[in-house]
Design an enzyme around this catalytic site. Structure first.
Site, PDB file in Angstrom:
ATOM      1  N   LYS A 186      12.321  66.950  15.614  1.00 62.05           N
ATOM      2  CA  LYS A 186      11.439  66.048  15.789  1.00 62.05           C
ATOM      3  C   LYS A 186      10.848  66.044  17.258  1.00 62.05           C
ATOM      4  O   LYS A 186      11.537  66.228  18.168  1.00 62.05           O
ATOM      5  CB  LYS A 186      12.409  64.758  15.692  1.00 62.05           C
ATOM      6  CG  LYS A 186      11.811  63.422  16.210  1.00 62.05           C
ATOM      7  CD  LYS A 186      12.545  62.159  15.836  1.00 62.05           C
ATOM      8  CE  LYS A 186      11.982  60.965  16.521  1.00 62.05           C
ATOM      9  NZ  LYS A 186      12.644  59.643  15.974  1.00 62.05           N
TER      10      LYS A 186
ATOM     11  N   LYS B 196       9.090  63.669  20.019  1.00 63.94           N
ATOM     12  CA  LYS B 196       8.628  62.393  20.358  1.00 63.94           C
ATOM     13  C   LYS B 196       7.014  62.484  21.027  1.00 63.94           C
ATOM     14  O   LYS B 196       6.893  63.146  21.764  1.00 63.94           O
ATOM     15  CB  LYS B 196       9.441  61.978  21.313  1.00 63.94           C
ATOM     16  CG  LYS B 196       9.054  60.531  22.107  1.00 63.94           C
ATOM     17  CD  LYS B 196       8.996  59.589  21.019  1.00 63.94           C
ATOM     18  CE  LYS B 196      10.173  59.046  20.309  1.00 63.94           C
ATOM     19  NZ  LYS B 196       9.932  57.888  19.457  1.00 63.94           N
TER      20      LYS B 196
ATOM     21  N   ASP C 239       6.791  61.674  16.187  1.00 63.00           N
ATOM     22  CA  ASP C 239       7.027  60.210  16.043  1.00 63.00           C
ATOM     23  C   ASP C 239       6.292  59.513  17.246  1.00 63.00           C
ATOM     24  O   ASP C 239       6.675  59.438  18.335  1.00 63.00           O
ATOM     25  CB  ASP C 239       8.290  59.709  16.311  1.00 63.00           C
ATOM     26  CG  ASP C 239       8.793  58.216  16.298  1.00 63.00           C
ATOM     27  OD1 ASP C 239       7.854  57.612  16.024  1.00 63.00           O
ATOM     28  OD2 ASP C 239       9.653  58.016  16.757  1.00 63.00           O
TER      29      ASP C 239
ATOM     30  N   ASN D 255       5.567  56.663  17.665  1.00 62.95           N
ATOM     31  CA  ASN D 255       5.915  55.171  17.650  1.00 62.95           C
ATOM     32  C   ASN D 255       4.636  54.263  17.474  1.00 62.95           C
ATOM     33  O   ASN D 255       4.358  53.344  18.303  1.00 62.95           O
ATOM     34  CB  ASN D 255       6.538  54.633  19.230  1.00 62.95           C
ATOM     35  CG  ASN D 255       7.993  55.291  19.143  1.00 62.95           C
ATOM     36  OD1 ASN D 255       8.276  56.254  19.824  1.00 62.95           O
ATOM     37  ND2 ASN D 255       8.757  54.496  18.361  1.00 62.95           N
TER      38      ASN D 255
ATOM     39  N   GLU E 296       6.932  60.048  11.180  1.00 61.43           N
ATOM     40  CA  GLU E 296       7.612  59.106  11.805  1.00 61.43           C
ATOM     41  C   GLU E 296       6.599  57.885  12.389  1.00 61.43           C
ATOM     42  O   GLU E 296       5.988  58.225  13.370  1.00 61.43           O
ATOM     43  CB  GLU E 296       8.754  59.070  12.478  1.00 61.43           C
ATOM     44  CG  GLU E 296       9.554  58.005  12.762  1.00 61.43           C
ATOM     45  CD  GLU E 296      10.896  58.624  13.588  1.00 61.43           C
ATOM     46  OE1 GLU E 296      11.435  59.696  13.454  1.00 61.43           O
ATOM     47  OE2 GLU E 296      11.031  57.924  14.258  1.00 61.43           O
TER      48      GLU E 296
ATOM     49  N   ASN F  91      11.488  53.463  12.199  1.00 61.56           N
ATOM     50  CA  ASN F  91      12.457  52.601  12.619  1.00 61.56           C
ATOM     51  C   ASN F  91      11.612  51.547  13.082  1.00 61.56           C
ATOM     52  O   ASN F  91      12.141  50.694  14.354  1.00 61.56           O
ATOM     53  CB  ASN F  91      13.322  53.291  13.835  1.00 61.56           C
ATOM     54  CG  ASN F  91      12.404  53.705  15.094  1.00 61.56           C
ATOM     55  OD1 ASN F  91      11.700  54.787  14.938  1.00 61.56           O
ATOM     56  ND2 ASN F  91      12.364  53.048  16.051  1.00 61.56           N
TER      57      ASN F  91
ATOM     58  N   ASP G 292      19.679  52.612  11.867  1.00 60.08           N
ATOM     59  CA  ASP G 292      20.423  52.929  12.895  1.00 60.08           C
ATOM     60  C   ASP G 292      21.621  51.769  12.980  1.00 60.08           C
ATOM     61  O   ASP G 292      21.267  50.449  12.863  1.00 60.08           O
ATOM     62  CB  ASP G 292      19.410  52.643  14.182  1.00 60.08           C
ATOM     63  CG  ASP G 292      20.249  52.847  15.513  1.00 60.08           C
ATOM     64  OD1 ASP G 292      21.478  52.746  15.455  1.00 60.08           O
ATOM     65  OD2 ASP G 292      19.638  53.141  16.688  1.00 60.08           O
TER      66      ASP G 292
ATOM     67  N   HIS H 151      17.828  56.361  13.074  1.00 58.42           N
ATOM     68  CA  HIS H 151      17.238  56.389  14.434  1.00 58.42           C
ATOM     69  C   HIS H 151      18.318  56.445  15.566  1.00 58.42           C
ATOM     70  O   HIS H 151      19.494  56.175  15.339  1.00 58.42           O
ATOM     71  CB  HIS H 151      16.466  55.024  14.713  1.00 58.42           C
ATOM     72  CG  HIS H 151      16.193  54.551  15.798  1.00 58.42           C
ATOM     73  ND1 HIS H 151      16.946  53.783  16.394  1.00 58.42           N
ATOM     74  CD2 HIS H 151      14.995  54.730  16.788  1.00 58.42           C
ATOM     75  CE1 HIS H 151      16.437  53.181  17.726  1.00 58.42           C
ATOM     76  NE2 HIS H 151      15.178  54.174  17.827  1.00 58.42           N
TER      77      HIS H 151
ATOM     78  N   ASN I  50      18.775  56.109  20.069  1.00 58.41           N
ATOM     79  CA  ASN I  50      18.400  55.904  21.558  1.00 58.41           C
ATOM     80  C   ASN I  50      19.327  56.906  22.422  1.00 58.41           C
ATOM     81  O   ASN I  50      20.298  57.365  21.921  1.00 58.41           O
ATOM     82  CB  ASN I  50      18.415  54.597  22.075  1.00 58.41           C
ATOM     83  CG  ASN I  50      17.191  53.675  21.561  1.00 58.41           C
ATOM     84  OD1 ASN I  50      16.121  54.130  21.739  1.00 58.41           O
ATOM     85  ND2 ASN I  50      17.485  52.636  21.002  1.00 58.41           N
TER      86      ASN I  50
END
Ligand SMILES: O=C([O-])C(=O)C[C@H](O)[C@@H](O)C(=O)[O-]
Ligand SMILES: [Mg+2]
Length: 448
Positions: A208, A210, A238, A240, A263, A292, A316, A342, A344
């Site tokens: 994946k 980011k 992703d 976001n 994502e 997410n 998550d 998900h 962190n």
């Protein structure tokens, strides 16, 4: 009436570890990340643990909960969890203002306390019953190994800051990953190099990236470069929700066979909710969508499902809770969706949480996200789980199967106490790169 062990002690221990200067829509990761350990001891001599993201709010909710938990039997764990949930709901009854600085993880905060309490109780219950936590969830243990993906980031140049990032100095005999994860990686080649090292070290099959950092076109090129290097891999990106719907469609519509799923490509805009724009994105591109950001509680989930907006809920356990996320897994299996997870930045207690969640998920799952590769080596438990061959294998122990290394916890706690900024704030490091930089959920971090 009942005869289950009593909780005799509850400790809430905030801890900090080192991180790399990873870029995302909210800025650059600080050199420290923070988490909370919840430690419960019972009169049978067991210790139950959970891990959650650290925020002042969660610390307070948990600390306030201590008198309600100590002295109780683990047999009423459901009630203990739902009582905290009710107290938490009371506190969060007022609608939260959507602030200009509202970042993806702000959505999740108030659920973290309930989730971490539930985890520590499940750990105790598992030890009492001599069963792994995975056996206590929904359909019980479905697999022994859980696939995880290689979670890649663009990495900023830490040397532009005076923050205490680790330098990852090359050491004789050490795998190159431990050096590379601290070095700048802003080009397609550098990200591919990171993926190669991570693949070599951890055996990942899937990756994946980011996004939300560079222009969307550039990030899509990085995805293409990754796919070229790893043709068999399932690859996702992703940003976001920082791309507009139109932009997301134009960037992704020709990416069939390259992107396996996308994502949170877009989010709320022009009076439409993120659930509505993701549904349109799905119809326009035919690509599966993971999230997410827009299906993080039951009410959001019901809207997302009614709109057919998502295919892969990234449930998550740190905000859905272990049992909540497991129910999402059951729902996915019954309704033709796919469970993902998900993450962190986290320590090794969370790693065990992910492993048990994945082990108890019925049906097929997509490889789970984990940030562990950025932290690996900074364990807080003895014998943490390992990622091998792109998978996390459960150990043979009951409960979560973790044993805290209290010396390591003490050091990480001291590190937390010494921090000036204790809650996550990715703007701090980012402002070394762009003076006065401020979060804007619709503008890529470096496109200013
Ligand atoms: O999938 C996601 O949105 C994440 O992993 C959220 C994280 O906060 C990620 O953006 C990060 O670590 O910067
Ligand atoms: Mg995401």
């Amino acid at each position: 009436m009942s005869d289950t062990p009593k909780i005799v002690e509850m400790q809430v221990i905030p801890v900090a570890g080192y991180d790399s200067m990873l870029l995302n829509i909210a800025g650059a990761h600080h050199c420290y990340f923070t988490r909370i350990l919840l430690v419960l001891k019972d009169n049978a001599g067991h210790t139950g643990v959970g891990e959650a993201p650290a925020t002042g709010v969660v610390l307070k909710i948990l600390t306030d909960a201590i008198p309600h938990i100590v002295g109780q039997e683990i047999g009423i764990m459901n009630q203990l969890v739902s009582d905290l949930h009710k107290r938490d709901l009371e506190e969060n009854r007022q609608p939260k203002p959507v602030l200009p600085g509202f970042r993806p993880w702000d959505l999740e905060r108030h659920h973290n306390a309930v989730a971490v309490l539930e985890t520590a109780l499940l750990d105790l219950m598992g030890q009492f019953l001599n069963q792994p936590v995975a056996q206590l969830l929904g359909p019980g243990k479905q697999r022994d190994e859980v696939p995880v993906l290689g979670y890649l980031f663009y990495i900023a140049d830490r040397q532009k800051t005076d923050l205490e990032y680790q330098d990852g100095k090359r050491q004789e005999g050490q795998h190159p990953w431990y050096h590379l994860r601290h070095q700048e990686a802003m080009s397609h080649d550098k990200v591919v190099q990171l993926a190669e090292a991570a693949q070599d070290k951890y055996g990942f099959k899937d990756f994946k990236l980011k996004g939300g950092v560079l222009a969307g076109e550039v990030e899509i090129e990085t995805v293409r470069a990754l796919k070229k290097r790893f043709p068999q891999a399932r690859i996702t990106v992703d940003p976001n929700a920082s791309w507009s719907l139109d932009q997301a469609i134009s960037l992704c519509k020709d990416m069939h066979g390259i992107l396996s799923y996308v994502e949170d490509p877009c989010g709320a805009e022009q009076g439409f909710s993120g659930r509505e724009t993701l549904a349109e994105f799905k119809r326009a591109t035919g690509l599966p969508v993971a999230t997410n950001m827009i299906a993080n509680d039951w009410r959001q989930m019901s809207h997302a499902l009614q709109l057919n907006a998502i295919d892969i809920p990234l449930a998550d356990p740190h905000y859905w809770s272990m049992r909540g996320a497991n129910i999402i897994g059951t729902l996915c299996n019954a309704w033709g969706l796919t469970l993902g997870c998900h993450s962190n930045n986290h320590f090794d207690v969370s790693l065990a949480m992910l492993a048990h969640l994945g082990a108890a998920a019925p049906g097929e799952i997509t490889p789970f996200d984990t940030h562990w590769i950025w932290q690996e080596g900074q364990h807080l438990t003895k014998n943490p789980l390992q990622i091998k061959d792109g998978k996390l294998a459960l150990n043979e122990l009951p409960g979560l199967g973790v044993e805290l290394d209290m010396d390591a916890v003490g050091i990480a706690h001291q590190r937390y106490n010494n921090l000036r900024h204790k809650d996550r704030d990715d703007a701090i490091a980012m402002q070394y790169l762009i003076r006065g930089w401020a979060f804007d959920g619709k503008r890529a971090t470096l496109v200013r």
